[in-house]
Design a protein around this motif. Sequence first.
Motif, PDB file in Angstrom:
ATOM      1  N   GLN A   1       3.356 -23.715 -11.488  1.00 51.54           N
ATOM      2  CA  GLN A   1       4.811 -23.648 -11.294  1.00 51.54           C
ATOM      3  C   GLN A   1       5.346 -22.279 -11.695  1.00 51.54           C
ATOM      4  N   LEU A   2       6.271 -21.755 -10.901  1.00 57.72           N
ATOM      5  CA  LEU A   2       6.892 -20.471 -11.201  1.00 57.72           C
ATOM      6  C   LEU A   2       7.717 -20.590 -12.479  1.00 57.72           C
ATOM      7  N   VAL A   3       7.497 -19.682 -13.435  1.00 60.07           N
ATOM      8  CA  VAL A   3       8.238 -19.666 -14.692  1.00 60.07           C
ATOM      9  C   VAL A   3       9.360 -18.646 -14.637  1.00 60.07           C
ATOM     10  N   ASP A   4       9.028 -17.405 -14.243  1.00 60.89           N
ATOM     11  CA  ASP A   4      10.031 -16.341 -14.190  1.00 60.89           C
ATOM     12  C   ASP A   4       9.482 -15.171 -13.389  1.00 60.89           C
ATOM     13  N   THR A   5      10.386 -14.253 -13.008  1.00 63.99           N
ATOM     14  CA  THR A   5       9.998 -13.079 -12.229  1.00 63.99           C
ATOM     15  C   THR A   5      10.751 -11.860 -12.728  1.00 63.99           C
ATOM     16  N   ILE A   6      10.233 -10.692 -12.336  1.00 66.95           N
ATOM     17  CA  ILE A   6      10.928  -9.439 -12.633  1.00 66.95           C
ATOM     18  C   ILE A   6      10.464  -8.370 -11.640  1.00 66.95           C
ATOM     19  N   ALA A   7      11.397  -7.564 -11.199  1.00 69.41           N
ATOM     20  CA  ALA A   7      11.067  -6.381 -10.400  1.00 69.41           C
ATOM     21  C   ALA A   7      11.145  -5.205 -11.364  1.00 69.41           C
ATOM     22  N   ALA A   8       9.998  -4.622 -11.680  1.00 73.94           N
ATOM     23  CA  ALA A   8       9.974  -3.564 -12.684  1.00 73.94           C
ATOM     24  C   ALA A   8       8.738  -2.697 -12.510  1.00 73.94           C
ATOM     25  N   SER A   9       8.790  -1.514 -13.089  1.00 73.20           N
ATOM     26  CA  SER A   9       7.595  -0.676 -13.114  1.00 73.20           C
ATOM     27  C   SER A   9       7.314  -0.185 -14.533  1.00 73.20           C
ATOM     28  N   LYS A  10       7.898  -0.881 -15.512  1.00 74.91           N
ATOM     29  CA  LYS A  10       7.679  -0.557 -16.924  1.00 74.91           C
ATOM     30  C   LYS A  10       6.752  -1.608 -17.550  1.00 74.91           C
TER      31      LYS A  10
ATOM     32  N   ASP B   1       0.812  -1.215   0.000  1.00 72.24           N
ATOM     33  CA  ASP B   1       0.000   0.000   0.000  1.00 72.24           C
ATOM     34  C   ASP B   1       0.849   1.270   0.000  1.00 72.24           C
ATOM     35  N   TRP B   2       2.019   1.214   0.611  1.00 68.24           N
ATOM     36  CA  TRP B   2       2.887   2.399   0.700  1.00 68.24           C
ATOM     37  C   TRP B   2       3.714   2.628  -0.565  1.00 68.24           C
ATOM     38  N   CYS B   3       3.692   1.697  -1.502  1.00 72.40           N
ATOM     39  CA  CYS B   3       4.553   1.734  -2.693  1.00 72.40           C
ATOM     40  C   CYS B   3       3.924   2.601  -3.799  1.00 72.40           C
ATOM     41  N   GLY B   4       4.527   3.755  -4.046  1.00 71.42           N
ATOM     42  CA  GLY B   4       4.017   4.667  -5.062  1.00 71.42           C
ATOM     43  C   GLY B   4       4.039   4.077  -6.461  1.00 71.42           C
ATOM     44  N   ASN B   5       5.142   3.431  -6.834  1.00 72.99           N
ATOM     45  CA  ASN B   5       5.228   2.823  -8.159  1.00 72.99           C
ATOM     46  C   ASN B   5       4.195   1.709  -8.336  1.00 72.99           C
ATOM     47  N   CYS B   6       3.878   1.022  -7.242  1.00 76.61           N
ATOM     48  CA  CYS B   6       2.852  -0.027  -7.304  1.00 76.61           C
ATOM     49  C   CYS B   6       1.498   0.594  -7.639  1.00 76.61           C
ATOM     50  N   ARG B   7       1.182   1.699  -6.962  1.00 77.78           N
ATOM     51  CA  ARG B   7      -0.096   2.375  -7.224  1.00 77.78           C
ATOM     52  C   ARG B   7      -0.149   2.900  -8.658  1.00 77.78           C
ATOM     53  N   LEU B   8       0.973   3.457  -9.136  1.00 79.93           N
ATOM     54  CA  LEU B   8       1.014   3.985 -10.503  1.00 79.93           C
ATOM     55  C   LEU B   8       0.847   2.879 -11.547  1.00 79.93           C
ATOM     56  N   PHE B   9       1.297   1.661 -11.223  1.00 79.71           N
ATOM     57  CA  PHE B   9       1.215   0.565 -12.191  1.00 79.71           C
ATOM     58  C   PHE B   9      -0.172  -0.079 -12.224  1.00 79.71           C
ATOM     59  N   SER B  10      -0.968   0.101 -11.208  1.00 76.37           N
ATOM     60  CA  SER B  10      -2.272  -0.576 -11.126  1.00 76.37           C
ATOM     61  C   SER B  10      -3.156  -0.376 -12.358  1.00 76.37           C
ATOM     62  N   PRO B  11      -3.314   0.864 -12.879  1.00 75.10           N
ATOM     63  CA  PRO B  11      -4.162   1.007 -14.077  1.00 75.10           C
ATOM     64  C   PRO B  11      -3.582   0.285 -15.306  1.00 75.10           C
ATOM     65  N   LYS B  12      -2.260   0.225 -15.414  1.00 76.33           N
ATOM     66  CA  LYS B  12      -1.624  -0.480 -16.534  1.00 76.33           C
ATOM     67  C   LYS B  12      -1.900  -1.977 -16.417  1.00 76.33           C
ATOM     68  N   PHE B  13      -1.813  -2.500 -15.186  1.00 77.43           N
ATOM     69  CA  PHE B  13      -2.053  -3.931 -14.950  1.00 77.43           C
ATOM     70  C   PHE B  13      -3.503  -4.273 -15.298  1.00 77.43           C
TER      71      PHE B  13
ATOM     72  N   ASN C   1      11.742  -6.851  -4.392  1.00 80.56           N
ATOM     73  CA  ASN C   1      11.518  -5.431  -4.577  1.00 80.56           C
ATOM     74  C   ASN C   1      10.065  -5.233  -4.975  1.00 80.56           C
ATOM     75  N   LEU C   2       9.584  -4.024  -4.924  1.00 78.66           N
ATOM     76  CA  LEU C   2       8.195  -3.765  -5.327  1.00 78.66           C
ATOM     77  C   LEU C   2       8.146  -2.605  -6.309  1.00 78.66           C
TER      78      LEU C   2
END
Length: 106
Positions: A84-93, A28-40, A73-74
Amino acid sequence: MAVIKATDSDFNDVLNANQNVVVKYYADWCGNCRLFSPKFKRMSDDEQFTNIAFVDVNAETSPEARKLAGVTNLPFFAVFKGGQLVDTIAASKEDAVRSLIHKLDV
């Protein structure tokens, strides 16, 4: 398709109920997370991703789901195929997340 909100109590059920899953880990405190929500949300409505479940997980309140993907990271994104987990990424793009989704071969 709507973005599914999942917690530790139902995360495995969501993975098992859907062949292809992309998870956005946020706080909830993550600004980039909030900014990415509409894109998601927009990606979840994209016709090329109709057979993929889009899932939001609060990384602070769901430690077990967070551990499954090794969140460092968030915002953090993970793709699962057949539970099964395939892959991960920490990104905001958005481009980086789309590239991750394409690793599901859908």
